[in-house]
Write a protein that holds these residues in place. Sequence first.
Motif, PDB file in Angstrom:
ATOM      1  N   ASP A 232     -26.906  44.056  92.381  1.00 43.06           N
ATOM      2  CA  ASP A 232     -27.722  44.014  93.594  1.00 43.06           C
ATOM      3  C   ASP A 232     -29.188  43.774  93.244  1.00 43.06           C
ATOM      4  N   ARG A 233     -29.644  44.390  92.159  1.00 41.35           N
ATOM      5  CA  ARG A 233     -31.049  44.236  91.757  1.00 41.35           C
ATOM      6  C   ARG A 233     -31.319  42.888  91.102  1.00 41.35           C
ATOM      7  N   ASN A 234     -30.343  42.397  90.362  1.00 35.57           N
ATOM      8  CA  ASN A 234     -30.558  41.203  89.547  1.00 35.57           C
ATOM      9  C   ASN A 234     -29.935  39.923  90.115  1.00 35.57           C
ATOM     10  N   LYS A 235     -29.315  40.039  91.275  1.00 38.10           N
ATOM     11  CA  LYS A 235     -28.616  38.928  91.932  1.00 38.10           C
ATOM     12  C   LYS A 235     -27.296  38.646  91.219  1.00 38.10           C
ATOM     13  N   ARG A 236     -26.321  38.256  92.011  1.00 34.55           N
ATOM     14  CA  ARG A 236     -24.971  38.076  91.482  1.00 34.55           C
ATOM     15  C   ARG A 236     -24.769  36.656  90.934  1.00 34.55           C
ATOM     16  N   LYS A 237     -25.624  36.314  89.996  1.00 31.83           N
ATOM     17  CA  LYS A 237     -25.478  35.034  89.327  1.00 31.83           C
ATOM     18  C   LYS A 237     -24.252  35.075  88.427  1.00 31.83           C
ATOM     19  N   ARG A 238     -23.704  33.904  88.178  1.00 31.58           N
ATOM     20  CA  ARG A 238     -22.475  33.836  87.378  1.00 31.58           C
ATOM     21  C   ARG A 238     -22.651  34.507  86.023  1.00 31.58           C
ATOM     22  N   ARG A 239     -23.768  34.265  85.360  1.00 34.03           N
ATOM     23  CA  ARG A 239     -23.966  34.840  84.024  1.00 34.03           C
ATOM     24  C   ARG A 239     -24.118  36.357  84.086  1.00 34.03           C
ATOM     25  N   HIS A 240     -24.683  36.865  85.191  1.00 33.52           N
ATOM     26  CA  HIS A 240     -24.820  38.312  85.329  1.00 33.52           C
ATOM     27  C   HIS A 240     -23.455  38.968  85.553  1.00 33.52           C
ATOM     28  N   VAL A 241     -22.660  38.369  86.426  1.00 34.61           N
ATOM     29  CA  VAL A 241     -21.322  38.910  86.668  1.00 34.61           C
ATOM     30  C   VAL A 241     -20.511  38.885  85.382  1.00 34.61           C
ATOM     31  N   ARG A 242     -20.639  37.816  84.614  1.00 30.09           N
ATOM     32  CA  ARG A 242     -19.887  37.698  83.370  1.00 30.09           C
ATOM     33  C   ARG A 242     -20.248  38.818  82.410  1.00 30.09           C
ATOM     34  N   ARG A 243     -21.504  39.184  82.357  1.00 31.32           N
ATOM     35  CA  ARG A 243     -21.936  40.272  81.475  1.00 31.32           C
ATOM     36  C   ARG A 243     -21.332  41.605  81.915  1.00 31.32           C
ATOM     37  N   THR A 244     -21.293  41.842  83.220  1.00 33.85           N
ATOM     38  CA  THR A 244     -20.696  43.092  83.687  1.00 33.85           C
ATOM     39  C   THR A 244     -19.197  43.122  83.414  1.00 33.85           C
ATOM     40  N   GLU A 245     -18.535  41.979  83.515  1.00 35.32           N
ATOM     41  CA  GLU A 245     -17.103  41.931  83.248  1.00 35.32           C
ATOM     42  C   GLU A 245     -16.809  42.228  81.775  1.00 35.32           C
ATOM     43  N   ARG A 246     -17.610  41.675  80.895  1.00 38.61           N
ATOM     44  CA  ARG A 246     -17.423  41.954  79.462  1.00 38.61           C
ATOM     45  C   ARG A 246     -17.633  43.436  79.168  1.00 38.61           C
ATOM     46  N   GLU A 247     -18.650  44.019  79.776  1.00 37.83           N
ATOM     47  CA  GLU A 247     -18.934  45.437  79.517  1.00 37.83           C
ATOM     48  C   GLU A 247     -17.812  46.314  80.069  1.00 37.83           C
ATOM     49  N   ALA A 248     -17.284  45.982  81.236  1.00 42.65           N
ATOM     50  CA  ALA A 248     -16.166  46.746  81.795  1.00 42.65           C
ATOM     51  C   ALA A 248     -14.928  46.625  80.914  1.00 42.65           C
ATOM     52  N   ASP A 249     -14.670  45.433  80.395  1.00 46.94           N
ATOM     53  CA  ASP A 249     -13.553  45.255  79.460  1.00 46.94           C
ATOM     54  C   ASP A 249     -13.708  46.163  78.248  1.00 46.94           C
ATOM     55  N   ARG A 250     -14.904  46.238  77.713  1.00 47.39           N
ATOM     56  CA  ARG A 250     -15.147  47.019  76.497  1.00 47.39           C
ATOM     57  C   ARG A 250     -14.968  48.516  76.736  1.00 47.39           C
ATOM     58  N   LEU A 251     -15.279  48.984  77.960  1.00 52.65           N
ATOM     59  CA  LEU A 251     -15.147  50.422  78.235  1.00 52.65           C
ATOM     60  C   LEU A 251     -13.706  50.816  78.547  1.00 52.65           C
ATOM     61  N   MET A 252     -12.877  49.855  78.927  1.00 56.59           N
ATOM     62  CA  MET A 252     -11.484  50.167  79.294  1.00 56.59           C
ATOM     63  C   MET A 252     -10.777  51.077  78.295  1.00 56.59           C
ATOM     64  N   PRO A 253     -10.736  50.712  76.985  1.00 63.97           N
ATOM     65  CA  PRO A 253      -9.955  51.548  76.059  1.00 63.97           C
ATOM     66  C   PRO A 253     -10.539  52.937  75.865  1.00 63.97           C
ATOM     67  N   TRP A 254     -11.832  53.108  76.046  1.00 66.45           N
ATOM     68  CA  TRP A 254     -12.436  54.435  75.967  1.00 66.45           C
ATOM     69  C   TRP A 254     -11.892  55.330  77.086  1.00 66.45           C
ATOM     70  N   LEU A 255     -11.871  54.785  78.288  1.00 71.54           N
ATOM     71  CA  LEU A 255     -11.377  55.561  79.430  1.00 71.54           C
ATOM     72  C   LEU A 255      -9.906  55.899  79.277  1.00 71.54           C
ATOM     73  N   LEU A 256      -9.121  54.947  78.779  1.00 71.56           N
ATOM     74  CA  LEU A 256      -7.691  55.188  78.583  1.00 71.56           C
ATOM     75  C   LEU A 256      -7.447  56.271  77.540  1.00 71.56           C
ATOM     76  N   ALA A 257      -8.196  56.223  76.437  1.00 73.25           N
ATOM     77  CA  ALA A 257      -7.999  57.200  75.361  1.00 73.25           C
ATOM     78  C   ALA A 257      -8.251  58.617  75.851  1.00 73.25           C
ATOM     79  N   ASN A 258      -9.321  58.823  76.606  1.00 72.51           N
ATOM     80  CA  ASN A 258      -9.634  60.163  77.108  1.00 72.51           C
ATOM     81  C   ASN A 258      -8.634  60.642  78.149  1.00 72.51           C
TER      82      ASN A 258
END
Length: 330
Positions: A232-258
């Motif tokens: 919302d602050r940085n605008k939903r540009k394609r490159r911004h969304v892509r960065r959030t998707e990569r970060e969410a992917d990376r956190l997935m296994p942490w959440l599953l392990a706990n």
Amino acid sequence: MRGIVLAALLAGWAGLATPLAAEPDIGGVDLDAERAAIARFQDADQRLQDVGWTIIRGNAEFCPRVIPSIGLQLQDLASYGSPKIARAALGFEGDFAVETAARGSPAALSGEFARNREIVALERFDPNEWPSGSRKDWRRLKRAHDHVDAMLAEHGGITVRFADGGEARVTPVDVCATRFELMGGGRRAVADGERVVIGIEFPAFSYEEAVFAGVVAHELAHNFLAHSEWLDRNKRKRRHVRRTEREADRLMPWLLANAGYDPEAAIRFMETWGRKHDGGLFRARTHDGWDERAEVIAAEIPLIRELMAREGKADWSAHFKRGIDPDKER
């Protein structure tokens, strides 16, 4: 068959902009088919709530915001496509009842919250008496869930009374602050900062639990990392969304392990889902290819396993390296 009742059961997403035709008369309606449609929806909702609860309970220690919860999901027939038919199919006198009690939650452990058990009071209030639209109205159900949350936060518990004369007093536990909602149609999975919403046709509902948990963990990661606010602050540009998707992917296994799942289930989700669907609905320039995403996930697992072996938990609040600075605009 989705049936008349569930044709528009999109809790929280249906909206009321389209004028509604008069409710159909129940004469000639196949109530067995309607019950089957409701049961299918509730089975999927149970799976979503079970997995969601497991993850938000297992990660409560690390979440930026926690709330007290008993793991209870309500249903309100006013949100159905035809409350009259739903009432006849389920044999209800009123509109409110138990939808799900998440596995392992205080509600489930109490043994009092059987599916479709009618509810006549949440603490001192009967939600059936609150005004609502004639049908497809999700607002009263949201009000009821908000009321439960408020009672738990203010009083450390809630008393629920049932139409059969029974009563249960339930004490909450802390969980990460997120709600889970099942859409009555669609194949999407989305997060909006406060909710995780998954369509009943999303392919992962047919996967084994740990792999299905991968998609829930991915959407939860967006909420936990405040991606919606950052976009919302940085605008939903394609490159911004892509960065959030990569970060969410990376956190997935942490959440599953706990949550007690094998963190490599996040990789299996990407492989299972990606091989068939990566080139279709979910694939876009806002996402890397499924094989690249699987590699990004795999790179997190050695540290997760090290932390689990040494500390018995994967504290992502301390050890996960953000790819986005949440306090800066880029």
